[in-house]
Motif scaffolding. Structure first.
Motif, PDB file in Angstrom:
ATOM      1  N   LEU A 313       0.840  -1.188   0.000  1.00 39.64           N
ATOM      2  CA  LEU A 313       0.000   0.000   0.000  1.00 39.64           C
ATOM      3  C   LEU A 313       0.879   1.242   0.000  1.00 39.64           C
ATOM      4  CD1 LEU A 313      -2.515  -1.209   2.739  1.00 39.64           C
ATOM      5  CD2 LEU A 313      -2.797  -1.346   0.261  1.00 39.64           C
ATOM      6  N   SER A 378      -7.032   4.239  -6.025  1.00 38.04           N
ATOM      7  CA  SER A 378      -7.074   5.515  -5.322  1.00 38.04           C
ATOM      8  C   SER A 378      -7.777   6.559  -6.166  1.00 38.04           C
ATOM      9  CB  SER A 378      -5.652   5.992  -4.984  1.00 38.04           C
ATOM     10  OG  SER A 378      -4.914   6.231  -6.170  1.00 38.04           O
ATOM     11  N   THR A 385      -6.688   5.393   0.543  1.00 42.94           N
ATOM     12  CA  THR A 385      -6.578   4.373  -0.499  1.00 42.94           C
ATOM     13  C   THR A 385      -7.791   3.461  -0.358  1.00 42.94           C
ATOM     14  OG1 THR A 385      -4.172   4.452  -0.455  1.00 42.94           O
ATOM     15  CG2 THR A 385      -5.152   2.471  -1.356  1.00 42.94           C
ATOM     16  N   GLN A 402      -4.814   7.573   4.647  1.00 43.73           N
ATOM     17  CA  GLN A 402      -3.402   7.679   4.302  1.00 43.73           C
ATOM     18  C   GLN A 402      -2.556   7.747   5.560  1.00 43.73           C
ATOM     19  OE1 GLN A 402      -2.293   6.829   1.598  1.00 43.73           O
ATOM     20  NE2 GLN A 402      -1.646   8.507   0.291  1.00 43.73           N
TER      21      GLN A 402
END
Length: 519
Positions: A313, A378, A385, A402
């Protein structure tokens, strides 16, 4: 605007003379039309000849596409060719294909491709459908990568060598390879690029020179692959642009079912130390580049997590789908902050194998997984995300805030939140864990029994979803050879394409989902 507003649209535009052919007010109407929703543009087409022309304007559809991208269409998303080459029809199709509902029964266009094993270097153990649905990547056990063009109907060149095997000076006893692809980083680095210009591939090839396995060598290569375009802006093939990194690492076990992930400067893989200690490993491939000794490479370990799927991520987080199951509800899903909590070491992890690292919980609901894929997406909101989880009886839409910057020694913890849990009836009336395979995208899923369309909770201005969950039947009968163990199914949300591959990799069926609401 809402449905059934044709009269109000034409009345408003009729207040000027700009809707008459040849009027100098047409540029103003193009600007106004660009602020409408896509359905309203299609309704303008029915009003009169002048407004029909406005509704086919490239400027109108480019404005709508750019307005939706990052707000309703997530990244990574790819047009079939560079934006400046796309005509009005291309941009209209991109928007309508993404936004329109599917009909209750989705018609299809089907093609069957028969592969000759004589045309392969080796039978592939890794298969990847590239976003956009045109290219398939084949990862072979010797570390080579080839590709096929699903738009090539000539029957020639089904397998095109893209990356040669790393060990070609002598024949090893055995090799195994893993493949990971990163489509997001190149577009994130240049958001003015809207087509699939290039992407990154990591290949980990394990070479065994003895039966005892004492002389295993795992070479990792990271490549930049670009799409070659002709003078007319149409894609014509894939080719290697550059090798970005090469290094050697010690992986105690490389198997085709071990997870392998690539994003940005980081690689992640799952491994086993001894007979029982499973873990996930993260490393910076830019720092490892050029190092031919495993002891030179610093890694970050997450012990005791037994990963089946890994997804890196943004920031220093990783999503782990566990290998072991939780009954009929699937596999446990955990997000770890490897940058903060992982164990850093340049040596194989031995002394801290039993250490427990706490993952981030999913706040509002227990997230378990029963699916085939997880896509990390995104919007333009820099604060989160998104990804979609398929459980046995629901689809969970998850937002991950985030990662905040460090403030002194205090870290503010942000938890992933399940924003919508959609209860699901079984697709096609089938309630069988072993026969239903379903690939979930951002707002559509496709499988061997049917398809679904759903919306995120905040798509409308009032915070509600644009569409409720809708089930559709696909007008295609999956034959028994594609239901057997070892057969594979892929779904590309951008193109609306389902691809089925039989267990022997000798036959591939391409199913394009069509319909009046999707073309």
């Amino acid at each position: 605007m809402t449905r059934g507003t044709d009269a109000s649209i034409s009345t408003h535009l009729g207040e000027t003379s700009a809707n008459r052919p040849g009027s100098s007010g047409q540029p103003l109407l193009i600007v106004i039309a660009g602020e409408l929703e896509w359905e309203d543009i299609l309704r303008l087409r029915k009003v009169n000849r002048a407004l029909s022309k406005i509704s086919r304007s490239r400027d109108v559809w480019q404005t709508i596409y750019l307005r939706y991208l990052g707000t309703r269409i997530p990244r990574p998303y790819f047009l079939p060719k560079p934006l400046h080459v796309c005509g009005a029809d291309d941009l209209e199709k991109a928007v309508v294909d993404w936004e329109a509902e599917w009909p209750k029964v989705i018609p299809t266009k089907q093609r069957v491709l028969d592969f000759s094993l004589n045309g392969m270097r080796q039978i592939p153990n890794e298969v990847e459908l590239v976003p956009g649905g045109r290219w398939i990547l084949w990862g072979h056990p010797d570390g080579s990568v080839s590709y096929s063009d699903l738009e090539d109907n000539s029957g020639n060149g089904l397998f095109n060598l893209l990356i040669s095997p790393p060990f070609d000076n002598e024949e090893p006893l055995k090799t195994k390879a893993l493949l990971a692809v990163d489509y997001a980083t190149e577009q994130e680095g240049n958001q003015d690029v809207h087509h699939l210009r290039c992407f990154r591939i990591a290949v980990a090839t394990c070479r065994r020179d003895s039966l005892s396995g004492e002389r295993n060598t795992t070479q990792v290569d990271v490549w930049c692959v670009e799409v070659a375009y002709g003078d007319n802006g149409q894609a014509i093939g894939l080719r290697v642009k550059a090798r970005l990194a090469t290094f050697q690492d010690y992986w105690p076990e490389v198997r085709s079912d071990r997870p392998f992930a690539l994003r940005g400067n980081f690689l992640a893989y799952g491994g086993v130390h001894g007979l029982e200690h499973s873990l996930a490993v993260v490393l910076d491939w830019t720092e490892a580049n050029g190092k031919m000794s495993a002891e030179e490479i610093e890694r970050v370990y997450i012990p005791n997590c037994r990963p089946m799927i890994l997804r890196l991520l943004p920031g220093s987080r990783i999503l782990v789908v566990y290998e072991h199951t939780w009954g009929r509800n699937g596999r446990k899903v955990v997000v770890y902050d490897w940058g903060r909590d992982g164990i850093r070491s340049a040596a194989p992890l031995i002394t801290e194998l039993h250490r427990h690292i706490e993952g981030l919980s999913t706040g509002q609901a227990q997230s378990v997984f029963f699916g085939n894929n997880i896509s990390i997406l995104s919007l333009d909101d820099p604060n989160e995300t998104r990804f979609v989880l398929k459980t046995f009886d629901s689809i969970q839409e998850v937002r991950l805030p985030q990662q905040p910057p460090l403030s002194g020694i205090e870290v503010r913890q942000e938890e992933p939140v399940v924003v919508r849990d959609l209860p699901l009836p079984p697709v096609g009336g089938v309630d069988n864990l072993y026969t239903v395979r379903e690939f979930c995208g951002y707002q559509r899923s496709g499988g061997n029994m049917g398809a679904r369309r759903y919306s995120w909770a905040n798509e409308r201005r009032d915070g509600q979803p644009v569409l409720s969950l809708r089930e559709s039947k696909v007008d295609f009968e999956v034959t028994e050879r594609f239901r057997t163990h070892g057969s594979r199914l892929f779904f590309d949300e951008i193109s609306g394409r389902v691809v089925l591959l039989n267990a022997g990799c000798t036959q591939l069926v391409v199913v394009d989902l069509l319909g009046s609401n999707f073309v």
